[in-house]
Design a protein around this motif. Sequence first.
Motif, short mmCIF file in Angstrom:
data_model
loop_
_atom_site.label_atom_id
_atom_site.label_comp_id
_atom_site.label_asym_id
_atom_site.label_seq_id
_atom_site.Cartn_x
_atom_site.Cartn_y
_atom_site.Cartn_z
N ALA A 5 3.36 15.09 48.63
CA ALA A 5 2.20 14.88 49.48
C ALA A 5 1.92 16.10 50.33
N GLY A 6 0.65 16.26 50.71
CA GLY A 6 0.27 17.33 51.63
C GLY A 6 -0.13 18.58 50.90
N ALA A 7 -0.86 19.48 51.59
CA ALA A 7 -1.28 20.75 51.00
C ALA A 7 -1.44 21.78 52.08
N ALA A 8 -1.22 23.04 51.74
CA ALA A 8 -1.37 24.12 52.70
C ALA A 8 -2.74 24.74 52.55
N ALA A 9 -3.37 25.06 53.68
CA ALA A 9 -4.65 25.75 53.65
C ALA A 9 -4.38 27.24 53.59
N LEU A 10 -4.75 27.85 52.48
CA LEU A 10 -4.44 29.25 52.26
C LEU A 10 -5.70 30.07 52.12
N GLY A 11 -5.59 31.33 52.49
CA GLY A 11 -6.72 32.25 52.36
C GLY A 11 -6.78 32.85 50.98
N VAL A 12 -7.54 33.92 50.84
CA VAL A 12 -7.76 34.54 49.54
C VAL A 12 -7.56 36.04 49.67
N VAL A 13 -7.00 36.66 48.65
CA VAL A 13 -6.85 38.11 48.62
C VAL A 13 -7.52 38.64 47.37
N ALA A 14 -8.17 39.77 47.50
CA ALA A 14 -8.91 40.35 46.38
C ALA A 14 -7.96 40.69 45.25
N CYS A 15 -8.45 40.57 44.00
CA CYS A 15 -7.60 40.85 42.85
C CYS A 15 -8.17 41.97 42.00
N SER A 16 -8.95 42.82 42.57
CA SER A 16 -9.47 43.96 41.85
C SER A 16 -8.33 44.91 41.52
N GLN A 17 -8.56 45.84 40.61
CA GLN A 17 -7.53 46.80 40.26
C GLN A 17 -7.12 47.61 41.48
N ALA A 18 -8.09 47.96 42.32
CA ALA A 18 -7.78 48.71 43.53
C ALA A 18 -6.90 47.89 44.46
N GLY A 19 -7.24 46.60 44.63
CA GLY A 19 -6.44 45.73 45.48
C GLY A 19 -5.05 45.55 44.91
N GLN A 20 -4.96 45.48 43.58
CA GLN A 20 -3.67 45.33 42.93
C GLN A 20 -2.79 46.54 43.23
N ARG A 21 -3.39 47.72 43.30
CA ARG A 21 -2.62 48.93 43.53
C ARG A 21 -2.25 49.09 45.00
N GLU A 22 -3.15 48.69 45.91
CA GLU A 22 -2.97 49.01 47.32
C GLU A 22 -2.33 47.90 48.14
N SER A 23 -2.61 46.65 47.82
CA SER A 23 -2.24 45.54 48.70
C SER A 23 -0.83 45.04 48.45
N SER A 24 -0.15 44.70 49.54
CA SER A 24 1.10 43.96 49.43
C SER A 24 0.73 42.51 49.12
N PRO A 25 1.63 41.76 48.49
CA PRO A 25 1.29 40.39 48.11
C PRO A 25 1.10 39.49 49.33
N HIS A 26 0.18 38.54 49.22
CA HIS A 26 -0.08 37.55 50.26
C HIS A 26 0.05 36.16 49.65
N GLY A 27 0.29 35.18 50.52
CA GLY A 27 0.47 33.82 50.02
C GLY A 27 1.68 33.71 49.12
N ILE A 28 2.80 34.30 49.54
CA ILE A 28 4.03 34.30 48.73
C ILE A 28 4.65 32.90 48.77
N VAL A 29 4.92 32.35 47.59
CA VAL A 29 5.46 30.99 47.49
C VAL A 29 6.95 31.07 47.20
N VAL A 30 7.76 30.42 48.06
CA VAL A 30 9.21 30.44 47.88
C VAL A 30 9.76 29.02 47.99
N ASN A 31 10.82 28.78 47.25
CA ASN A 31 11.61 27.57 47.41
C ASN A 31 12.88 28.01 48.14
N LEU A 32 13.01 27.60 49.40
CA LEU A 32 14.11 28.06 50.23
C LEU A 32 15.42 27.32 49.96
N GLY A 33 15.42 26.50 48.91
CA GLY A 33 16.60 25.71 48.57
C GLY A 33 16.42 24.25 48.90
N GLY A 34 15.24 23.73 48.60
CA GLY A 34 14.91 22.34 48.91
C GLY A 34 13.75 22.20 49.86
#
Length: 354
Positions: A5-34
């Motif tokens: 249940a539930g959902a996170a409200a997340l923003g958006v990051v550009a996925c152009s080739q330039a953005g792919q080269r320059e930007s650090s990743p955003h909205g990183i999804v991790v499983n912290l162990g449960g």
Amino acid sequence: MAVIAGAAALGVVACSQAGQRESSPHGIVVNLGGRIAVLDGIDDEPEVVADHPEGTERLDVYRLTAPKQLADGHIIGILDGTLVAIDPKAPDRQVVLGPATSWFAAADGSSVWAVTEEPTATVCSGQAGAESVRSRFSVSDFPVSGRPAQKSYALPCGLRPFAETPHGIAALQVSHVDSNREHTDVVLLNADATAVRQRLARDSSPLAAEGRRILWRESSCGGARTCVKVYDSQDMKTATAPRCAEGTTVGRGILDASGRWYASAISTDDGFRLAVLDLERGSCEDLGRNASLDDNQDLDGGSLSGSWARANLLVLDSVNGALTSYNAASGQQVERKKSLDVSGVAQVWGARTE
């Protein structure tokens, strides 16, 4: 299977080739162990979007087997024997695709293949040889939307599928079993997966397959030779993987969705390091020593969890909670300043790609 249940409200990051080269990743999804969490940026505080369900505080009910992120952004993995698709904008929800013991992406990246194994005793009982020769697998092609499978194939006994190429499904075939070990070949199947049409490698084991490339290790290779080979399904040619000056690739690495960059452990005189091979340019980038690789050199199941989010390699260390990002296109490497609070075998699943 219950939907979290539930959902996170997340923003958006550009996925152009330039953005792919320059930007650090955003909205990183991790499983912290449960606990499922999202980091807006690598140094931001994790927002927990799915905590331990009541009564499972010591369990990791969210752990995925073979998690990978497709080029379209969907995170795919196996949860309790079921293949699921996860949108990184709402990582606390899963779309159920179908039963699976393993999976691989379709050659064009538009769907995924779920692999299931049928009972050896009932389907291949008349076959001679070891149990692996008498095993039988089926594959079903699922769209990530959750609609029913578009097509399914039952493979001949003894063929384990692990990838799709434009020229057919690639499989591992047992060619010989002696007193010491099992010998396997990498083969391509015909259009309806009923027979072998081409043998790509003898006495070898697959390491990774994404995009246009398949990587395998020659089992009988030794000495100073490079044992990892790369098959390019576009050129239909096999070449030796790029050499690393710092050491030799070991363990099972991970390919990005395009099939260009291969992250792997490398064995050196002073221990194990992490490296990225650029299969297009034939180069190897050393990312540094990592003590967590000493016990397990696989990046697809050990204490060091790796995932590609387009050109960004994300690596989470379950031992100390360190999170690192490396952009293979720009060469930028960033390590999170504060370690994450992890337990068990934590996982990084991917990041937003749009």
